[in-house]
Design a protein around this motif. Structure first.
Motif, mmCIF file in Angstrom:
data_model
loop_
_atom_site.group_PDB
_atom_site.id
_atom_site.type_symbol
_atom_site.label_atom_id
_atom_site.label_comp_id
_atom_site.label_asym_id
_atom_site.label_seq_id
_atom_site.Cartn_x
_atom_site.Cartn_y
_atom_site.Cartn_z
ATOM 1 N N ASN A 189 0.961 -1.253 -0.022
ATOM 2 C CA ASN A 189 0.008 -0.163 0.105
ATOM 3 C C ASN A 189 0.736 1.218 0.152
ATOM 4 O O ASN A 189 0.646 2.225 0.661
ATOM 5 C CB ASN A 189 -1.026 -0.117 1.251
ATOM 6 C CG ASN A 189 -1.993 1.012 1.025
ATOM 7 O OD1 ASN A 189 -2.665 1.231 -0.202
ATOM 8 N ND2 ASN A 189 -2.586 1.597 2.150
ATOM 9 N N ALA A 190 2.027 1.243 -0.470
ATOM 10 C CA ALA A 190 2.812 2.517 -0.899
ATOM 11 C C ALA A 190 3.064 2.654 -2.286
ATOM 12 O O ALA A 190 3.392 1.710 -3.177
ATOM 13 C CB ALA A 190 4.022 2.060 0.065
ATOM 14 N N ARG A 191 3.490 3.907 -2.619
ATOM 15 C CA ARG A 191 3.905 4.202 -3.726
ATOM 16 C C ARG A 191 5.122 4.923 -3.528
ATOM 17 O O ARG A 191 5.378 5.607 -2.750
ATOM 18 C CB ARG A 191 3.012 5.375 -4.567
ATOM 19 C CG ARG A 191 3.417 5.828 -5.915
ATOM 20 C CD ARG A 191 2.223 6.664 -6.670
ATOM 21 N NE ARG A 191 2.779 7.051 -8.071
ATOM 22 C CZ ARG A 191 2.898 6.385 -9.051
ATOM 23 N NH1 ARG A 191 2.581 5.128 -9.138
ATOM 24 N NH2 ARG A 191 3.391 6.916 -10.039
ATOM 25 N N GLU A 192 6.259 4.305 -4.186
ATOM 26 C CA GLU A 192 7.595 4.482 -3.921
ATOM 27 C C GLU A 192 8.546 5.145 -5.080
ATOM 28 O O GLU A 192 8.324 4.578 -6.353
ATOM 29 C CB GLU A 192 8.302 3.263 -3.507
ATOM 30 C CG GLU A 192 7.591 2.941 -2.007
ATOM 31 C CD GLU A 192 8.464 1.928 -1.299
ATOM 32 O OE1 GLU A 192 8.298 1.738 -0.027
ATOM 33 O OE2 GLU A 192 9.191 1.368 -1.781
ATOM 34 N N LEU A 193 9.476 5.889 -4.768
ATOM 35 C CA LEU A 193 10.542 6.178 -5.828
ATOM 36 C C LEU A 193 11.869 6.154 -5.267
ATOM 37 O O LEU A 193 12.028 6.447 -3.872
ATOM 38 C CB LEU A 193 10.208 7.760 -6.057
ATOM 39 C CG LEU A 193 11.430 8.472 -6.964
ATOM 40 C CD1 LEU A 193 11.497 7.970 -8.311
ATOM 41 C CD2 LEU A 193 11.288 9.976 -6.896
ATOM 42 N N VAL A 194 12.677 5.361 -5.865
ATOM 43 C CA VAL A 194 13.898 4.934 -5.496
ATOM 44 C C VAL A 194 15.025 5.756 -5.986
ATOM 45 O O VAL A 194 15.048 5.881 -7.444
ATOM 46 C CB VAL A 194 14.368 3.528 -5.271
ATOM 47 C CG1 VAL A 194 15.730 3.037 -4.685
ATOM 48 C CG2 VAL A 194 13.258 2.294 -4.591
#
Length: 146
Positions: free
Chosen positions: A107-112
């Motif tokens: 349930n997370a939107r991520e940018l690495v």
């Protein structure tokens, strides 16, 4: 700028203080709380902050520090309101995007991102803030089985 005791903060050894300060400001919108100069007047330590309690201490690498080991195995996660906004900032600043933005099963939107010294920076935001923890765990477990 508000001053408060920091319950925890990350201290990063950086190879080029000036470029690191610029990167954290341009890409992550961090601002200096204070900078400590060395004998030559150049900054050797900088306390920077994103949102409240997102404090990072940048320390200039010295000969005693193994500059080759910077960033290896270190991933720093920051909670943000809008991952896509930071994605746009990162691309505009020619930052190295490793992955994303991507929606994760937890349930997370991520940018690495990769910072100038090889530290992995994960920016994360909740997707469905109304979703119950048990429902998120069911979704994660379902994805493990697939």
């Amino acid at each position: 700028m508000e001053f408060y005791p920091m319950p925890l903060f990350v201290k990063l050894s950086v190879s080029n203080m000036e470029s690191s300060l610029i990167w954290y400001k341009d890409v992550l919108n961090f601002n200096p709380v204070f900078e400590f100069p060395g004998k030559d007047g150049k900054t050797v330590m900088a306390h920077i902050r994103g949102k409240k309690y997102q404090d990072v201490m940048l320390v200039s690498a010295t000969e005693q520090n193994d500059k080759e080991s910077n960033g290896k195995g270190v991933v720093i996660n920051f909670n943000v309101e809008d991952v896509d906004l930071f994605s746009d900032r990162a691309r505009a600043a020619s930052a190295e995007v490793i992955e994303g933005p991507i929606n994760r099963p937890w349930n997370a939107r991520e940018l690495v991102l990769n910072d100038p010294d090889g530290y992995l920076i994960t920016l994360s935001m909740g997707i469905d803030k109304e979703k119950a923890f048990d429902d998120v765990m069911d979704q994660v477990n379902h994805n493990k089985l697939c």
